[in-house]
Design a protein around this motif. Structure first.
Motif, PDB file in Angstrom:
ATOM      1  N   ALA A 122      15.969  25.181   2.474  1.00 18.18           N
ATOM      2  CA  ALA A 122      15.466  25.104   3.849  1.00 18.18           C
ATOM      3  C   ALA A 122      14.947  26.463   4.307  1.00 18.18           C
ATOM      4  O   ALA A 122      13.923  26.554   4.991  1.00 18.18           O
ATOM      5  N   PHE A 123      15.644  27.511   3.929  1.00 19.07           N
ATOM      6  CA  PHE A 123      15.240  28.865   4.292  1.00 19.07           C
ATOM      7  C   PHE A 123      13.886  29.203   3.683  1.00 19.07           C
ATOM      8  O   PHE A 123      12.997  29.720   4.368  1.00 19.07           O
ATOM      9  N   SER A 124      13.714  28.888   2.407  1.00 21.23           N
ATOM     10  CA  SER A 124      12.439  29.153   1.736  1.00 21.23           C
ATOM     11  C   SER A 124      11.302  28.381   2.378  1.00 21.23           C
ATOM     12  O   SER A 124      10.211  28.923   2.613  1.00 21.23           O
ATOM     13  N   VAL A 125      11.548  27.098   2.669  1.00 26.49           N
ATOM     14  CA  VAL A 125      10.520  26.278   3.317  1.00 26.49           C
ATOM     15  C   VAL A 125      10.218  26.828   4.714  1.00 26.49           C
ATOM     16  O   VAL A 125       9.061  26.907   5.125  1.00 26.49           O
ATOM     17  N   SER A 126      11.254  27.239   5.437  1.00 31.16           N
ATOM     18  CA  SER A 126      11.061  27.781   6.782  1.00 31.16           C
ATOM     19  C   SER A 126      10.246  29.069   6.763  1.00 31.16           C
ATOM     20  O   SER A 126       9.408  29.285   7.633  1.00 31.16           O
ATOM     21  N   ILE A 127      10.510  29.919   5.786  1.00 36.06           N
ATOM     22  CA  ILE A 127       9.719  31.145   5.657  1.00 36.06           C
ATOM     23  C   ILE A 127       8.248  30.781   5.456  1.00 36.06           C
ATOM     24  O   ILE A 127       7.358  31.342   6.096  1.00 36.06           O
ATOM     25  N   THR A 128       8.013  29.817   4.563  1.00 32.88           N
ATOM     26  CA  THR A 128       6.640  29.392   4.301  1.00 32.88           C
ATOM     27  C   THR A 128       5.994  28.842   5.566  1.00 32.88           C
ATOM     28  O   THR A 128       4.841  29.153   5.875  1.00 32.88           O
ATOM     29  N   LYS A 129       6.741  28.026   6.312  1.00 33.08           N
ATOM     30  CA  LYS A 129       6.200  27.466   7.547  1.00 33.08           C
ATOM     31  C   LYS A 129       5.927  28.549   8.572  1.00 33.08           C
ATOM     32  O   LYS A 129       4.933  28.504   9.284  1.00 33.08           O
ATOM     33  N   GLY A 130       6.822  29.520   8.672  1.00 29.26           N
ATOM     34  CA  GLY A 130       6.595  30.618   9.601  1.00 29.26           C
ATOM     35  C   GLY A 130       5.350  31.407   9.251  1.00 29.26           C
ATOM     36  O   GLY A 130       4.632  31.879  10.135  1.00 29.26           O
ATOM     37  N   PHE A 131       5.083  31.531   7.973  1.00 30.49           N
ATOM     38  CA  PHE A 131       3.905  32.263   7.518  1.00 30.49           C
ATOM     39  C   PHE A 131       2.620  31.472   7.759  1.00 30.49           C
ATOM     40  O   PHE A 131       1.603  32.034   8.145  1.00 30.49           O
ATOM     41  N   THR A 132       2.665  30.150   7.531  1.00 35.09           N
ATOM     42  CA  THR A 132       1.436  29.355   7.607  1.00 35.09           C
ATOM     43  C   THR A 132       1.169  28.756   8.972  1.00 35.09           C
ATOM     44  O   THR A 132       0.035  28.393   9.258  1.00 35.09           O
ATOM     45  N   GLN A 133       2.190  28.651   9.809  1.00 33.09           N
ATOM     46  CA  GLN A 133       1.994  28.056  11.133  1.00 33.09           C
ATOM     47  C   GLN A 133       2.193  29.127  12.201  1.00 33.09           C
ATOM     48  O   GLN A 133       3.213  29.183  12.873  1.00 33.09           O
ATOM     49  N   LYS A 134       1.194  29.936  12.385  1.00 36.06           N
ATOM     50  CA  LYS A 134       1.282  31.073  13.298  1.00 36.06           C
ATOM     51  C   LYS A 134       1.395  30.648  14.757  1.00 36.06           C
ATOM     52  O   LYS A 134       1.874  31.402  15.580  1.00 36.06           O
ATOM     53  N   ASP A 135       0.974  29.424  15.082  1.00 41.91           N
ATOM     54  CA  ASP A 135       0.962  28.988  16.480  1.00 41.91           C
ATOM     55  C   ASP A 135       2.208  28.209  16.889  1.00 41.91           C
ATOM     56  O   ASP A 135       2.222  27.563  17.925  1.00 41.91           O
ATOM     57  N   LEU A 136       3.279  28.280  16.125  1.00 42.52           N
ATOM     58  CA  LEU A 136       4.515  27.573  16.471  1.00 42.52           C
ATOM     59  C   LEU A 136       5.087  28.115  17.785  1.00 42.52           C
ATOM     60  O   LEU A 136       5.149  29.326  17.982  1.00 42.52           O
ATOM     61  N   ILE A 137       5.506  27.199  18.639  1.00 42.01           N
ATOM     62  CA  ILE A 137       6.188  27.601  19.863  1.00 42.01           C
ATOM     63  C   ILE A 137       7.692  27.526  19.627  1.00 42.01           C
ATOM     64  O   ILE A 137       8.152  26.967  18.627  1.00 42.01           O
ATOM     65  N   LYS A 138       8.476  28.088  20.541  1.00 43.22           N
ATOM     66  CA  LYS A 138       9.923  28.181  20.339  1.00 43.22           C
ATOM     67  C   LYS A 138      10.578  26.823  20.134  1.00 43.22           C
ATOM     68  O   LYS A 138      11.477  26.689  19.308  1.00 43.22           O
ATOM     69  N   SER A 139      10.143  25.802  20.843  1.00 43.26           N
ATOM     70  CA  SER A 139      10.754  24.479  20.663  1.00 43.26           C
ATOM     71  C   SER A 139      10.479  23.926  19.266  1.00 43.26           C
ATOM     72  O   SER A 139      11.336  23.278  18.674  1.00 43.26           O
ATOM     73  N   GLN A 140       9.311  24.198  18.703  1.00 44.20           N
ATOM     74  CA  GLN A 140       9.002  23.740  17.353  1.00 44.20           C
ATOM     75  C   GLN A 140       9.837  24.496  16.319  1.00 44.20           C
ATOM     76  O   GLN A 140      10.306  23.901  15.342  1.00 44.20           O
ATOM     77  N   ILE A 141      10.064  25.763  16.553  1.00 47.91           N
ATOM     78  CA  ILE A 141      10.931  26.543  15.667  1.00 47.91           C
ATOM     79  C   ILE A 141      12.353  25.983  15.732  1.00 47.91           C
ATOM     80  O   ILE A 141      13.020  25.816  14.709  1.00 47.91           O
ATOM     81  N   PHE A 142      12.802  25.643  16.936  1.00 43.47           N
ATOM     82  CA  PHE A 142      14.120  25.034  17.118  1.00 43.47           C
ATOM     83  C   PHE A 142      14.215  23.720  16.343  1.00 43.47           C
ATOM     84  O   PHE A 142      15.247  23.427  15.734  1.00 43.47           O
ATOM     85  N   TYR A 143      13.138  22.914  16.343  1.00 47.25           N
ATOM     86  CA  TYR A 143      13.147  21.643  15.611  1.00 47.25           C
ATOM     87  C   TYR A 143      13.336  21.860  14.118  1.00 47.25           C
ATOM     88  O   TYR A 143      14.013  21.072  13.457  1.00 47.25           O
ATOM     89  N   TYR A 144      12.732  22.902  13.571  1.00 44.92           N
ATOM     90  CA  TYR A 144      12.964  23.191  12.151  1.00 44.92           C
ATOM     91  C   TYR A 144      14.454  23.377  11.899  1.00 44.92           C
ATOM     92  O   TYR A 144      15.029  22.780  10.990  1.00 44.92           O
ATOM     93  N   GLY A 145      15.093  24.225  12.684  1.00 44.24           N
ATOM     94  CA  GLY A 145      16.525  24.446  12.519  1.00 44.24           C
ATOM     95  C   GLY A 145      17.329  23.179  12.743  1.00 44.24           C
ATOM     96  O   GLY A 145      18.238  22.862  11.967  1.00 44.24           O
TER      97      GLY A 145
END
Length: 183
Positions: A19-42
């Protein structure tokens, strides 16, 4: 701190590496994520990492009495297989990712990265161990790693990605050996 708690924390960290590896990748590729979307990943990673050991335990507890004599071998083999698979996957190609947040994608990623937790739940059942507290710890660690991974990915990109899976795989193998040897 008891050895069982320490082992559970190591298992939780090892399981959270995907999950951590996938999250890092998502953080890198989805620059426009808002805080609620980041919370949904977790939240999604944490929920499925919590749920899957429970499901594995429920399935495994129905046959645990039949296999109690070989339980250490079952635990060792399951954790060895999971660990080796995590290490093998770390050398593969990075997953294709999209640039936009999607609940469908987050759900699929959360399920895909929590399959290993199902096998861990089976192992707990075969060993006759308690599962609720370990499942909670696994879920909380995955939740935190999911959120942290997105933030780290946004800061440093995809440089480390799959290397975290290697660490997770090694930890699972070590715990499998410990179960086999009865420590």
């Amino acid at each position: 701190m008891s050895f069982q708690l320490v082992s559970t924390i190591f298992i939780a960290v090892a399981l959270a590496m995907d999950a951590f590896s996938v999250s890092i990748t998502k953080g890198f590729t989805q620059k426009d994520l808002i805080k609620s979307q980041i919370f949904y990943y977790g939240l999604f990673f944490g929920f499925f990492q919590f749920l899957m050991p429970l499901l594995g335990y429920l399935c495994g507890s129905t046959v645990a009495s039949l296999v109690s004599a070989v339980a250490p071998w079952i635990g060792f083999i399951l954790l060895l297989a999971i660990g080796l698979n995590m290490i093998r996957e770390s050398f593969g190609d990075e997953e294709e990712v999209t640039d936009k947040f999607s609940f469908k994608e987050v759900t699929l990623l959360a399920i895909a990265t929590s399959i290993d937790a199902f096998a861990v739940g089976l192992t707990y059942a075969f060993l006759g161990s308690e599962i609720l507290i370990p499942s909670l710890i696994i879920g909380v660690v995955a939740f935190l790693f999911g959120i942290c991974g997105v933030f780290i990915g946004r800061k440093i990109g995809n440089y480390f990605g799959n290397k975290f899976q290697i660490v997770g795989g090694i930890i699972l193998i070590i715990i499998g050996v410990k179960i086999l040897l009865g420590f």
